[in-house]
Write a protein that holds these residues in place. Structure first.
Motif, PDB file in Angstrom:
ATOM      1  N   VAL A   1      33.038  39.411  30.612  1.00  0.00           N
ATOM      2  CA  VAL A   1      31.679  38.841  30.906  1.00  0.00           C
ATOM      3  C   VAL A   1      31.800  37.558  31.625  1.00  0.00           C
ATOM      4  N   HIS A   2      32.536  36.798  31.391  1.00  0.00           N
ATOM      5  CA  HIS A   2      32.802  35.595  32.226  1.00  0.00           C
ATOM      6  C   HIS A   2      32.996  35.872  33.772  1.00  0.00           C
ATOM      7  N   ILE A   3      33.748  36.952  34.225  1.00  0.00           N
ATOM      8  CA  ILE A   3      34.123  37.582  35.474  1.00  0.00           C
ATOM      9  C   ILE A   3      32.733  38.065  35.916  1.00  0.00           C
ATOM     10  N   GLU A   4      31.804  38.947  35.160  1.00  0.00           N
ATOM     11  CA  GLU A   4      30.762  39.311  35.572  1.00  0.00           C
ATOM     12  C   GLU A   4      29.878  38.183  36.194  1.00  0.00           C
ATOM     13  N   HIS A   5      29.722  37.289  35.085  1.00  0.00           N
ATOM     14  CA  HIS A   5      28.814  36.152  35.431  1.00  0.00           C
ATOM     15  C   HIS A   5      29.371  35.164  36.790  1.00  0.00           C
ATOM     16  N   LEU A   6      30.461  35.101  36.645  1.00  0.00           N
ATOM     17  CA  LEU A   6      30.949  34.209  37.641  1.00  0.00           C
ATOM     18  C   LEU A   6      30.961  34.813  39.081  1.00  0.00           C
TER      19      LEU A   6
ATOM     20  N   GLU B   1      40.559  42.015  21.518  1.00  0.00           N
ATOM     21  CA  GLU B   1      39.385  42.729  21.831  1.00  0.00           C
ATOM     22  C   GLU B   1      38.296  41.944  22.185  1.00  0.00           C
ATOM     23  N   TRP B   2      38.137  40.789  21.355  1.00  0.00           N
ATOM     24  CA  TRP B   2      36.787  40.024  21.498  1.00  0.00           C
ATOM     25  C   TRP B   2      37.163  38.957  22.759  1.00  0.00           C
ATOM     26  N   GLU B   3      38.280  38.635  22.991  1.00  0.00           N
ATOM     27  CA  GLU B   3      38.813  37.627  24.033  1.00  0.00           C
ATOM     28  C   GLU B   3      38.912  38.342  25.234  1.00  0.00           C
ATOM     29  N   PHE B   4      39.299  39.779  25.364  1.00  0.00           N
ATOM     30  CA  PHE B   4      38.968  40.619  26.581  1.00  0.00           C
ATOM     31  C   PHE B   4      37.585  40.802  26.794  1.00  0.00           C
ATOM     32  N   LEU B   5      36.636  41.073  25.881  1.00  0.00           N
ATOM     33  CA  LEU B   5      35.397  41.200  26.422  1.00  0.00           C
ATOM     34  C   LEU B   5      34.958  39.771  26.889  1.00  0.00           C
ATOM     35  N   ASP B   6      35.216  38.570  26.302  1.00  0.00           N
ATOM     36  CA  ASP B   6      34.715  37.470  26.774  1.00  0.00           C
ATOM     37  C   ASP B   6      35.181  37.348  28.075  1.00  0.00           C
TER      38      ASP B   6
ATOM     39  N   LEU C   1      31.105  44.870  35.493  1.00  0.00           N
ATOM     40  CA  LEU C   1      32.424  45.651  35.045  1.00  0.00           C
ATOM     41  C   LEU C   1      32.099  46.476  33.700  1.00  0.00           C
ATOM     42  N   PHE C   2      31.136  46.472  33.045  1.00  0.00           N
ATOM     43  CA  PHE C   2      31.069  47.459  31.939  1.00  0.00           C
ATOM     44  C   PHE C   2      30.854  48.794  32.094  1.00  0.00           C
ATOM     45  N   ASP C   3      31.697  49.494  31.661  1.00  0.00           N
ATOM     46  CA  ASP C   3      31.893  50.847  31.675  1.00  0.00           C
ATOM     47  C   ASP C   3      32.827  51.547  30.747  1.00  0.00           C
ATOM     48  N   ASN C   4      32.432  52.792  30.199  1.00  0.00           N
ATOM     49  CA  ASN C   4      33.255  53.213  29.220  1.00  0.00           C
ATOM     50  C   ASN C   4      34.526  53.406  29.403  1.00  0.00           C
ATOM     51  N   SER C   5      35.177  53.492  30.733  1.00  0.00           N
ATOM     52  CA  SER C   5      36.278  53.601  30.898  1.00  0.00           C
ATOM     53  C   SER C   5      37.110  52.211  30.808  1.00  0.00           C
ATOM     54  N   LEU C   6      36.240  51.252  30.853  1.00  0.00           N
ATOM     55  CA  LEU C   6      37.093  49.785  30.482  1.00  0.00           C
ATOM     56  C   LEU C   6      37.009  49.313  29.184  1.00  0.00           C
TER      57      LEU C   6
ATOM     58  N   VAL D   1      41.107  32.861  45.914  1.00  0.00           N
ATOM     59  CA  VAL D   1      40.174  31.964  45.126  1.00  0.00           C
ATOM     60  C   VAL D   1      39.708  32.726  43.933  1.00  0.00           C
ATOM     61  N   VAL D   2      39.602  33.942  43.939  1.00  0.00           N
ATOM     62  CA  VAL D   2      39.188  34.828  42.701  1.00  0.00           C
ATOM     63  C   VAL D   2      40.388  34.763  41.651  1.00  0.00           C
ATOM     64  N   GLU D   3      41.710  34.834  42.006  1.00  0.00           N
ATOM     65  CA  GLU D   3      42.814  34.923  41.284  1.00  0.00           C
ATOM     66  C   GLU D   3      42.747  33.371  40.411  1.00  0.00           C
ATOM     67  N   ALA D   4      42.844  32.394  41.210  1.00  0.00           N
ATOM     68  CA  ALA D   4      42.608  31.135  40.761  1.00  0.00           C
ATOM     69  C   ALA D   4      41.533  31.029  39.734  1.00  0.00           C
ATOM     70  N   GLN D   5      40.240  31.390  39.975  1.00  0.00           N
ATOM     71  CA  GLN D   5      39.262  31.168  39.148  1.00  0.00           C
ATOM     72  C   GLN D   5      39.465  31.620  37.630  1.00  0.00           C
ATOM     73  N   ILE D   6      39.939  32.971  37.792  1.00  0.00           N
ATOM     74  CA  ILE D   6      40.245  33.824  36.613  1.00  0.00           C
ATOM     75  C   ILE D   6      41.442  33.346  35.832  1.00  0.00           C
ATOM     76  N   ARG D   7      42.527  32.759  36.491  1.00  0.00           N
ATOM     77  CA  ARG D   7      43.663  32.263  35.972  1.00  0.00           C
ATOM     78  C   ARG D   7      43.113  30.826  35.417  1.00  0.00           C
ATOM     79  N   HIS D   8      42.372  30.029  35.778  1.00  0.00           N
ATOM     80  CA  HIS D   8      41.907  28.915  35.253  1.00  0.00           C
ATOM     81  C   HIS D   8      41.294  29.144  34.024  1.00  0.00           C
ATOM     82  N   TYR D   9      40.409  30.074  34.054  1.00  0.00           N
ATOM     83  CA  TYR D   9      39.610  30.520  32.772  1.00  0.00           C
ATOM     84  C   TYR D   9      40.504  30.842  31.720  1.00  0.00           C
ATOM     85  N   LEU D  10      41.241  31.906  32.101  1.00  0.00           N
ATOM     86  CA  LEU D  10      42.497  32.169  30.950  1.00  0.00           C
ATOM     87  C   LEU D  10      43.104  31.200  30.321  1.00  0.00           C
ATOM     88  N   THR D  11      43.590  30.233  31.231  1.00  0.00           N
ATOM     89  CA  THR D  11      44.446  29.140  30.584  1.00  0.00           C
ATOM     90  C   THR D  11      43.746  28.050  30.008  1.00  0.00           C
TER      91      THR D  11
END
Length: 70
Positions: A48-53, A40-45, A58-63, A6-16
């Motif tokens: 943020v979507h994954i965090e809200h969903l 970079e901006w798309e990556f951040l978007d 997820l935000f961390d200096n290593s990411l 379900v997680v993979e499908a929701q992320i895949r759906h958002y990306l496409t």
């Protein structure tokens, strides 16, 4: 209770839906920037979507590298 499918499908759906990434080409091993070509901006978007969903943080200096204007 969310399953990985379900997680993979929701992320895949958002990306496409929001980016020019064909759904069959999105694999769980793909990296958003290097493999799927998000800038970079798309990556951040997407982060943020994954965090809200999924109500996670997820935000961390290593990411996220600092964004520069050049």
């Amino acid at each position: 209770h969310l399953t990985m499918q379900v997680v993979e499908a929701q992320i895949r759906h958002y990306l496409t839906k929001h980016y020019t990434v064909p759904q069959p080409s999105v694999e769980t091993t793909h990296r958003l920037r290097q493999d799927l070509g998000l800038n970079e901006w798309e990556f951040l978007d997407v982060l943020v979507h994954i965090e809200h969903l999924f109500s996670v943080s997820l935000f961390d200096n290593s990411l996220v590298k600092p964004l520069t204007i050049n």
